[in-house]
Design an enzyme around this catalytic site. Structure first.
Site, PDB file in Angstrom:
ATOM      1  N   GLU A   8       0.879  -1.184   0.000  1.00 42.63           N
ATOM      2  CA  GLU A   8       0.000   0.000   0.000  1.00 42.63           C
ATOM      3  C   GLU A   8       0.906   1.221   0.000  1.00 42.63           C
ATOM      4  O   GLU A   8       1.544   1.522   1.006  1.00 42.63           O
ATOM      5  CB  GLU A   8      -0.904   0.004   1.242  1.00 42.63           C
ATOM      6  CG  GLU A   8      -1.725  -1.256   1.436  1.00 42.63           C
ATOM      7  CD  GLU A   8      -2.767  -1.466   0.356  1.00 42.63           C
ATOM      8  OE1 GLU A   8      -3.051  -0.517  -0.396  1.00 42.63           O
ATOM      9  OE2 GLU A   8      -3.276  -2.584   0.254  1.00 42.63           O
TER      10      GLU A   8
HETATM   11  N1  LIG Z   1      -1.451   3.451   0.444  1.00 38.61           N
HETATM   12  C1  LIG Z   1      -1.570   3.516   1.763  1.00 38.61           C
HETATM   13  O1  LIG Z   1      -2.414   2.862   2.372  1.00 38.61           O
HETATM   14  C2  LIG Z   1      -0.654   4.427   2.553  1.00 38.61           C
HETATM   15  C3  LIG Z   1      -0.999   4.775   3.865  1.00 38.61           C
HETATM   16  C4  LIG Z   1      -0.147   5.612   4.573  1.00 38.61           C
HETATM   17  C5  LIG Z   1       1.018   6.105   3.988  1.00 38.61           C
HETATM   18  N2  LIG Z   1       1.324   5.752   2.718  1.00 38.61           N
HETATM   19  C6  LIG Z   1       2.518   6.298   2.069  1.00 38.61           C
HETATM   20  O2  LIG Z   1       3.636   6.224   2.955  1.00 38.61           O
HETATM   21  C7  LIG Z   1       4.559   7.266   2.635  1.00 38.61           C
HETATM   22  C8  LIG Z   1       4.930   8.009   3.882  1.00 38.61           C
HETATM   23  O3  LIG Z   1       5.413   7.166   4.870  1.00 38.61           O
HETATM   24  P1  LIG Z   1       6.956   6.939   5.168  1.00 38.61           P
HETATM   25  O4  LIG Z   1       7.773   8.044   4.650  1.00 38.61           O
HETATM   26  O5  LIG Z   1       7.078   6.586   6.577  1.00 38.61           O
HETATM   27  O6  LIG Z   1       7.283   5.707   4.246  1.00 38.61           O
HETATM   28  P2  LIG Z   1       8.657   4.905   4.187  1.00 38.61           P
HETATM   29  O7  LIG Z   1       8.546   4.056   2.986  1.00 38.61           O
HETATM   30  O8  LIG Z   1       9.857   5.754   4.346  1.00 38.61           O
HETATM   31  O9  LIG Z   1       8.601   4.019   5.528  1.00 38.61           O
HETATM   32  C9  LIG Z   1       7.535   3.112   5.775  1.00 38.61           C
HETATM   33  C10 LIG Z   1       8.033   2.038   6.747  1.00 38.61           C
HETATM   34  O10 LIG Z   1       9.072   1.283   6.112  1.00 38.61           O
HETATM   35  C11 LIG Z   1      10.258   1.300   6.921  1.00 38.61           C
HETATM   36  N3  LIG Z   1      11.373   1.300   5.979  1.00 38.61           N
HETATM   37  C12 LIG Z   1      12.044   2.357   5.453  1.00 38.61           C
HETATM   38  N4  LIG Z   1      12.985   1.929   4.584  1.00 38.61           N
HETATM   39  C13 LIG Z   1      12.889   0.576   4.554  1.00 38.61           C
HETATM   40  C14 LIG Z   1      13.568  -0.443   3.847  1.00 38.61           C
HETATM   41  N5  LIG Z   1      14.545  -0.170   2.977  1.00 38.61           N
HETATM   42  N6  LIG Z   1      13.202  -1.723   4.042  1.00 38.61           N
HETATM   43  C15 LIG Z   1      12.200  -2.037   4.909  1.00 38.61           C
HETATM   44  N7  LIG Z   1      11.520  -1.113   5.609  1.00 38.61           N
HETATM   45  C16 LIG Z   1      11.854   0.174   5.436  1.00 38.61           C
HETATM   46  C17 LIG Z   1      10.134   2.559   7.746  1.00 38.61           C
HETATM   47  O11 LIG Z   1      10.900   2.475   8.915  1.00 38.61           O
HETATM   48  C18 LIG Z   1       8.633   2.586   8.024  1.00 38.61           C
HETATM   49  O12 LIG Z   1       8.318   1.719   9.085  1.00 38.61           O
HETATM   50  C19 LIG Z   1       3.865   8.155   1.631  1.00 38.61           C
HETATM   51  O13 LIG Z   1       4.321   7.850   0.347  1.00 38.61           O
HETATM   52  C20 LIG Z   1       2.401   7.764   1.794  1.00 38.61           C
HETATM   53  O14 LIG Z   1       1.608   8.039   0.661  1.00 38.61           O
HETATM   54  C21 LIG Z   1       0.525   4.914   1.998  1.00 38.61           C
END
Ligand SMILES: NC(=O)c1ccc[n+]([C@@H]2O[C@H](COP(=O)([O-])OP(=O)(O)OC[C@H]3O[C@@H](n4cnc5c(N)ncnc54)[C@H](O)[C@@H]3O)[C@@H](O)[C@H]2O)c1
Length: 533
Positions: free
Chosen positions: A267
């Site tokens: 997602e």
């Molecule tokens: N489609 C949906 O349902 C939904 C809902 C909420 C947020 N989002 C999206 O999330 C983004 C914002 O959140 P964010 O910046 O925290 O996202 P992110 O991708 O930076 O991090 C998400 C999670 O992944 C972990 N993470 C980071 N790098 C990783 C890696 N290389 N391997 C494994 N895990 C890793 C982070 O610690 C965090 O727990 C935006 O793009 C937003 O649109 C999507």
């Protein structure tokens, strides 16, 4: 169980939580991944939590603990498992205000929105409490006599759930609750900037009566999480990955899972369009655009990215949206504001980067002429609270956006809305689809035929008619396509396909070996039958 109080909502100096990963029901010792402070984005002097981060081994040991606990949990009858979830829901409900206060404190969400987010967990528990009494399989007719065919849903096993922090308790609950009801054990990795919330959610759910090891929590940075997940997949300790976060990280997780022949639930980000047609109620569209573009400071996956407005109502829409933005209350999230701070420094930094690279080249920036961070030197009239203490940003509208502008196809995750002008309906649909994401889309029109045509042609996973691009209900499928996800869906019965696998059973009581695909010559005699077929 009650969530330890976090102090008065408007108080600033409050208790700091000490947090570590929880594996098999016990806190893990030490801080192999280092220590990290989680601070209040509305007042960065306020330290909400100090987290002892785990490392690769912490992640793997959590998966091992989950593997050990899972088979006994799967043998608990599903209706009994769902009673545990029912109790967990009641525990969350009893702690609704305390959890909402923590949500406002750790990620700066306006308190009314925080209450709504906690309610979403309660609703999710309520929905899956009943689902534990269903988890229906099917009976299927056999092509042979004296034979019965059935299908059963079986748990996938161990689910690793990695989530973002903009919905740090509701979105994890969309994974955790159905996964647990279906008989899986879970390793939950909350967002690094919302560790206290991840920890609190898991504690409240566990208080419903989950056995140790069924719900484990790992606090770790992104790289350690990736390596931990890789090691756990290689060791055969993870059967399903649920990831909510950015498109960039989602691609990495997707590729990793693909190498292990697993299909994750992804997602991801969004660039959500809102079309205002010549048959729209413009005031209603402005209200929807204000809420979905600037609510949560534009930090929702479903936040409005671009308003696509018919040329006949474009100027009226832009003027009214600009006026609404100018008077919108922004500031202290414990007050009644449209939005508070950016969730975390990383989003403040990335939004400033977008302002420089994507927004500055546009000459037609509307709204208050100020952009960027709200400070005493760059003030906003009517700001609620003390701007210099937090990560507060001016709302920005960019009009005259063109499809070739990078801003059109970039998720900025901040208080920014682009506005485009269109002439024909086909053009509006192309602009609503052309940015490469496919999460949410909205149309404002009083013409039902136009709304239906839009629904048929738009590529988003979720479509709103005369409503904003944001919003979700616990029993409606949620998810996106293209750069927004791999087509998986959360919520409602649809998510059960993520956390169970179909097992088919054929039961033969003919007393002889029967084979499928019998010869059609065995069918009752009818000379013309085969020709007619
Ligand atoms: N489609 C949906 O349902 C939904 C809902 C909420 C947020 N989002 C999206 O999330 C983004 C914002 O959140 P964010 O910046 O925290 O996202 P992110 O991708 O930076 O991090 C998400 C999670 O992944 C972990 N993470 C980071 N790098 C990783 C890696 N290389 N391997 C494994 N895990 C890793 C982070 O610690 C965090 O727990 C935006 O793009 C937003 O649109 C999507």
């Amino acid at each position: 169980m009650s969530l330890s109080e976090t102090g008065n909502v408007s108080g600033r100096v409050q208790a700091k939580r000490e947090i570590s990963s929880t594996v098999a029901g016990r806190p893990t010792p030490g801080a192999p991944g280092g220590r990290k402070l989680s601070t209040n984005p509305a007042d960065t002097r306020d330290v909400v939590a100090e987290v002892a981060l785990g490392d690769v081994e912490t992640f793997v040991s959590a998966c091992r603990a989950a593997r050990e606990a899972q088979s006994a949990w799967a043998r608990v009858p599903a209706p009994v498992r769902s009673q545990v979830i029912k109790r967990a829901g009641r525990v969350v409900e009893a702690n609704k205000e305390a959890l909402a206060r923590l949500l406002t404190r750790e990620v700066g969400k306006p308190y009314a929105e925080s209450l709504g987010e906690v309610q979403e967990i309660v609703d999710t528990c309520d929905f899956f409490t009943s689902e534990g009494r269903r988890l229906y399989g099917q009976t299927v007719p056999s092509e042979m006599p004296d034979k019965q065919l059935f299908t059963f849903r079986v748990p996938v096993g161990v689910a690793a759930i990695i989530t973002a922090g903009n919905f740090p308790v509701a979105v994890p609950s969309w994974y955790l609750v159905p996964a647990l009801v279906c008989g899986n054990a879970v390793v939950f990795k909350p967002a690094d900037y919302a560790p206290a919330l991840g920890d609190a959610l898991a504690s409240l759910l566990r208080a419903g009566g989950l056995p140790d090891g069924v719900l484990n929590v790992v606090h770790a940075g992104g790289e350690q999480t990736f390596s931990g997940l890789e090691a756990a997949l290689e060791a055969g300790l993870v059967d399903k990955v649920g990831f909510t976060g950015s498109t960039a990280v989602g691609r990495e997780i997707g590729a990793l899972c693909g190498r292990h022949l697993q299909s994750p639930c992804l997602e991801l980000g969004g660039k959500n369009p809102l079309v205002v047609t010549e048959r729209a109620r413009v005031d209603l569209a402005v209200e929807g655009a204000l809420f979905s573009g600037f609510g949560t400071a534009g930090q929702r996956c479903t936040s409005l990215g671009t308003a696509i407005v018919h040329e006949s109502v474009h100027d009226e829409f832009l003027e009214k949206l600009t006026c609404a933005v100018e008077v919108a209350p922004i500031g202290d999230p414990t007050e009644d504001v449209l939005y508070g701070p950016m969730l975390d420094r990383k989003f403040a930094r990335s939004f400033e980067g977008f302002l420089e690279d994507l927004i500055e080249p546009h000459h037609s920036v509307s709204g208050s002429t100020a952009t960027g961070r709200i400070t005493p030197e760059n003030p906003r009239e009517g700001f609620v609270g003390e701007a210099e203490r937090g990560l507060f940003y001016h709302p920005t509208i960019v009009s005259g956006l063109r499809q070739e502008d990078p801003l059109y196809s970039t998720e900025t995750f901040g208080p920014l809305v682009g506005v485009m002008r269109y002439g024909s309906f086909d053009e509006a649909v192309d602009l609503a689809n052309g940015h490469g994401y496919g999460l949410s889309a909205a149309i404002y029109t009083e013409d039902p035929a136009e709304a239906f045509r839009f629904r048929e042609r738009v590529s988003a996973g979720m479509v709103s008619v005369n409503n904003s691009t944001s919003g979700a209900e616990a029993h409606l499928p949620f998810g996106g396509n293209a750069r927004s996800g791999n087509g998986s869906r959360q919520s409602g019965v649809w998510v059960l396909d993520q956390f169970t696998r179909w097992q088919s059973v054929n039961w033969d009581y003919a007393g002889k070996l029967q084979k499928a695909q019998m010869d059609v010559s065995d069918l009752p005699a009818d000379g013309d039958f085969r020709l007619r077929c």
